[in-house]
Write a protein that holds these residues in place. Sequence first.
Motif, PDB file in Angstrom:
ATOM      1  N   ALA A   1      22.512  38.291 117.518  1.00  8.68           N
ATOM      2  CA  ALA A   1      23.807  38.484 116.841  1.00  8.68           C
ATOM      3  C   ALA A   1      24.928  38.535 117.865  1.00  8.68           C
ATOM      4  N   PHE A   2      24.650  39.168 118.982  1.00  6.77           N
ATOM      5  CA  PHE A   2      25.673  39.295 120.017  1.00  6.77           C
ATOM      6  C   PHE A   2      26.003  37.913 120.603  1.00  6.77           C
ATOM      7  N   ARG A   3      24.939  37.096 120.854  1.00  5.87           N
ATOM      8  CA  ARG A   3      25.161  35.738 121.412  1.00  5.87           C
ATOM      9  C   ARG A   3      26.030  34.910 120.470  1.00  5.87           C
ATOM     10  N   ASN A   4      25.707  34.958 119.171  1.00  2.00           N
ATOM     11  CA  ASN A   4      26.488  34.184 118.192  1.00  2.00           C
ATOM     12  C   ASN A   4      27.944  34.631 118.189  1.00  2.00           C
ATOM     13  N   THR A   5      28.142  35.961 118.252  1.00  2.00           N
ATOM     14  CA  THR A   5      29.494  36.518 118.240  1.00  2.00           C
ATOM     15  C   THR A   5      30.271  36.036 119.466  1.00  2.00           C
ATOM     16  N   LYS A   6      29.573  36.016 120.595  1.00  2.00           N
ATOM     17  CA  LYS A   6      30.215  35.591 121.845  1.00  2.00           C
ATOM     18  C   LYS A   6      30.565  34.096 121.782  1.00  2.00           C
ATOM     19  N   ASN A   7      29.625  33.316 121.233  1.00  2.00           N
ATOM     20  CA  ASN A   7      29.881  31.868 121.116  1.00  2.00           C
ATOM     21  C   ASN A   7      31.105  31.591 120.254  1.00  2.00           C
ATOM     22  N   LEU A   8      31.293  32.428 119.225  1.00  2.00           N
ATOM     23  CA  LEU A   8      32.457  32.245 118.341  1.00  2.00           C
ATOM     24  C   LEU A   8      33.724  32.852 118.954  1.00  2.00           C
ATOM     25  N   LYS A   9      33.569  33.442 120.142  1.00  2.58           N
ATOM     26  CA  LYS A   9      34.689  34.085 120.861  1.00  2.58           C
ATOM     27  C   LYS A   9      35.370  35.164 120.010  1.00  2.58           C
ATOM     28  N   LEU A  10      34.526  35.925 119.309  1.00  2.65           N
ATOM     29  CA  LEU A  10      35.065  36.996 118.457  1.00  2.65           C
ATOM     30  C   LEU A  10      34.792  38.352 119.104  1.00  2.65           C
ATOM     31  N   PRO A  11      35.698  39.317 118.920  1.00  2.74           N
ATOM     32  CA  PRO A  11      35.388  40.675 119.386  1.00  2.74           C
ATOM     33  C   PRO A  11      34.300  41.297 118.502  1.00  2.74           C
ATOM     34  N   PHE A  12      33.662  42.347 118.983  1.00  5.35           N
ATOM     35  CA  PHE A  12      32.626  43.011 118.189  1.00  5.35           C
ATOM     36  C   PHE A  12      32.775  44.520 118.332  1.00  5.35           C
ATOM     37  N   ILE A  13      32.268  45.233 117.356  1.00  6.17           N
ATOM     38  CA  ILE A  13      32.126  46.688 117.490  1.00  6.17           C
ATOM     39  C   ILE A  13      30.750  47.085 116.965  1.00  6.17           C
ATOM     40  N   PHE A  14      30.250  48.206 117.473  1.00 12.27           N
ATOM     41  CA  PHE A  14      29.009  48.779 116.943  1.00 12.27           C
ATOM     42  C   PHE A  14      29.403  49.805 115.883  1.00 12.27           C
ATOM     43  N   LEU A  15      28.592  49.894 114.850  1.00 10.25           N
ATOM     44  CA  LEU A  15      28.854  50.889 113.818  1.00 10.25           C
ATOM     45  C   LEU A  15      27.542  51.496 113.350  1.00 10.25           C
ATOM     46  N   GLY A  16      27.561  52.825 113.151  1.00  5.99           N
ATOM     47  CA  GLY A  16      26.413  53.490 112.552  1.00  5.99           C
ATOM     48  C   GLY A  16      26.735  53.698 111.088  1.00  5.99           C
ATOM     49  N   SER A  17      27.056  54.973 110.721  1.00  3.04           N
ATOM     50  CA  SER A  17      27.407  55.252 109.322  1.00  3.04           C
ATOM     51  C   SER A  17      28.918  55.275 109.085  1.00  3.04           C
ATOM     52  N   GLY A  18      29.701  54.993 110.129  1.00  2.39           N
ATOM     53  CA  GLY A  18      31.161  54.948 109.967  1.00  2.39           C
ATOM     54  C   GLY A  18      31.772  56.297 109.636  1.00  2.39           C
ATOM     55  N   SER A  19      31.143  57.388 110.099  1.00  2.04           N
ATOM     56  CA  SER A  19      31.663  58.719 109.746  1.00  2.04           C
ATOM     57  C   SER A  19      32.575  59.304 110.821  1.00  2.04           C
ATOM     58  N   ASN A  20      32.874  58.481 111.829  1.00  2.00           N
ATOM     59  CA  ASN A  20      33.787  58.970 112.871  1.00  2.00           C
ATOM     60  C   ASN A  20      34.776  57.891 113.282  1.00  2.00           C
ATOM     61  N   VAL A  21      35.119  57.022 112.320  1.00  4.08           N
ATOM     62  CA  VAL A  21      36.041  55.924 112.641  1.00  4.08           C
ATOM     63  C   VAL A  21      37.166  55.833 111.598  1.00  4.08           C
ATOM     64  N   LEU A  22      38.298  55.332 112.080  1.00  4.15           N
ATOM     65  CA  LEU A  22      39.400  55.001 111.179  1.00  4.15           C
ATOM     66  C   LEU A  22      39.778  53.537 111.445  1.00  4.15           C
ATOM     67  N   PHE A  23      39.568  52.687 110.446  1.00  3.90           N
ATOM     68  CA  PHE A  23      39.997  51.295 110.568  1.00  3.90           C
ATOM     69  C   PHE A  23      41.497  51.241 110.289  1.00  3.90           C
ATOM     70  N   LEU A  24      42.271  50.850 111.300  1.00  6.90           N
ATOM     71  CA  LEU A  24      43.730  50.838 111.150  1.00  6.90           C
ATOM     72  C   LEU A  24      44.208  49.618 110.375  1.00  6.90           C
ATOM     73  N   GLU A  25      43.393  48.573 110.380  1.00 10.38           N
ATOM     74  CA  GLU A  25      43.744  47.301 109.725  1.00 10.38           C
ATOM     75  C   GLU A  25      42.463  46.477 109.635  1.00 10.38           C
ATOM     76  N   ASP A  26      42.548  45.253 109.175  1.00 10.48           N
ATOM     77  CA  ASP A  26      41.361  44.395 109.174  1.00 10.48           C
ATOM     78  C   ASP A  26      40.912  44.181 110.622  1.00 10.48           C
ATOM     79  N   PHE A  27      39.599  44.154 110.808  1.00 11.58           N
ATOM     80  CA  PHE A  27      39.053  43.935 112.150  1.00 11.58           C
ATOM     81  C   PHE A  27      38.720  42.444 112.289  1.00 11.58           C
ATOM     82  N   LEU A  28      39.366  41.785 113.237  1.00 13.27           N
ATOM     83  CA  LEU A  28      39.222  40.328 113.356  1.00 13.27           C
ATOM     84  C   LEU A  28      37.998  39.973 114.208  1.00 13.27           C
ATOM     85  N   GLY A  29      36.896  40.579 113.878  1.00 10.09           N
ATOM     86  CA  GLY A  29      35.678  40.345 114.655  1.00 10.09           C
ATOM     87  C   GLY A  29      34.451  40.707 113.850  1.00 10.09           C
TER      88      GLY A  29
END
Length: 343
Positions: free
Chosen positions: A34-62
């Motif tokens: 998954a990481f290789r594909n993401t890199k090939n598409l030149k997209l940023p990535f983030i890791f996520l577990g249950s999302g209980s400690n994050v605030l998405f400020l806007e759409d994530f372009l990755g």
Amino acid sequence: MMPLKSLKHLNTFSITAHAVDVISVDSVNILIEAFRNTKNLKLPFIFLGSGSNVLFLEDFLGVVLLNQIKGLSYTESETDWHLHVGAGENWHELVCYTLQHNILGLENLALIPGSVGAAPIQNIGAYGVEFDQICEYVDLLDPCTADCQRLSRKDCRFGYRDSIFKHYYKTCFVIAVGIKLKKCWVPKLDYGDLKKLDPFKVTAKEIFDFVCAIRRNKLPNPLLIGNAGSFFKNPQVDRDTAALMIKNYPDLVYYPQADGTVKLAAGWLIDQCHLKGYTIGGAAVHDRQALVLINKNHASSQDILDLARHVYQKVAFTFSVYLEPEVRFISAEGEINPMAVLS
Ligand SMILES: Cc1cc2nc3c(=O)[nH]c(=O)nc-3n(C[C@H](O)[C@H](O)[C@H](O)COP(=O)(O)OP(=O)(O)OC[C@H]3O[C@@H](n4cnc5c(N)ncnc54)[C@H](O)[C@@H]3O)c2cc1C
């Protein structure tokens, strides 16, 4: 590429946001691919577990790499239990499992939402126990090189809601953790209402039940009211600043630290600014726990951000103390320093 995959059910704030893709990762090989594909598409990535400690400020372009690496096994030595736990296991379910198998020591950390893999990232803690105290090692994968490495507890450099993972290894994925628990169990009852329990009679199950009851009473359930737990960390000040504050505010709630600094209860500071229940748009300060910001009524991330800024400014103006978010802020390109948008 358009961000079309909804993240609403993947963050406990229940904020409407999207990503270009969300890939469930249940093995190291899938993560690397998954990481290789993401890199090939030149997209940023983030890791996520249950999302209980994050605030998405806007759409994530990755691409969101969603941790679902499971597995749980344990061995024993004469004195200790040694657990090896896949990063995608649920933390609270792990606590329940250990209790059911008479492996004691995690009971104070009951009902903390989230995945096991995220526990070392901010060194989760509650009711006088931190992950630091029970960690034996953390297994990391660098998806760029496919190298795995094991960091010892000492290598993780745990601090208050802090670890090496927040500063280095930012592109590495926690794949498993090792937990060491003493067979000779001693109850940890130094914190808050736990002091009421009898150290000579109490069982781990009673501590578990006690902690669960307090948390259910005090904290909003994210399944019913969107939130990410404590929004801000408890600020740490030097001894002189603390002495002055204690003089000016005799009711101040504070915790002296071993290194001479003093931790102030952020919830108390916010409460003194009369902000419980304060609302901006669909976001509100929780009316029972001032440290928790909630998605009261279809809040946008801007509502949460505006409210957080208001709280930050009120506390700074009243006490000259500068709060720092515990929650991680994710912008269109990836994680950003929350102070860049708050102060
Ligand atoms: C109601 C409520 C109560 C809470 N109470 C507490 C509490 O008492 N004590 C406490 O410490 N916290 C508490 N929290 C915060 C939260 O539960 C913890 O921070 C938890 O560890 C987050 O786990 P998660 O899987 O949801 O992480 P996420 O929110 O998915 O991710 C958090 C951060 O870790 C990174 N990350 C996640 N998984 C990995 C991985 N495998 N490898 C590398 N990086 C990763 C993400 O990129 C992100 O930056 C609470 C939250 C809520 C909603």
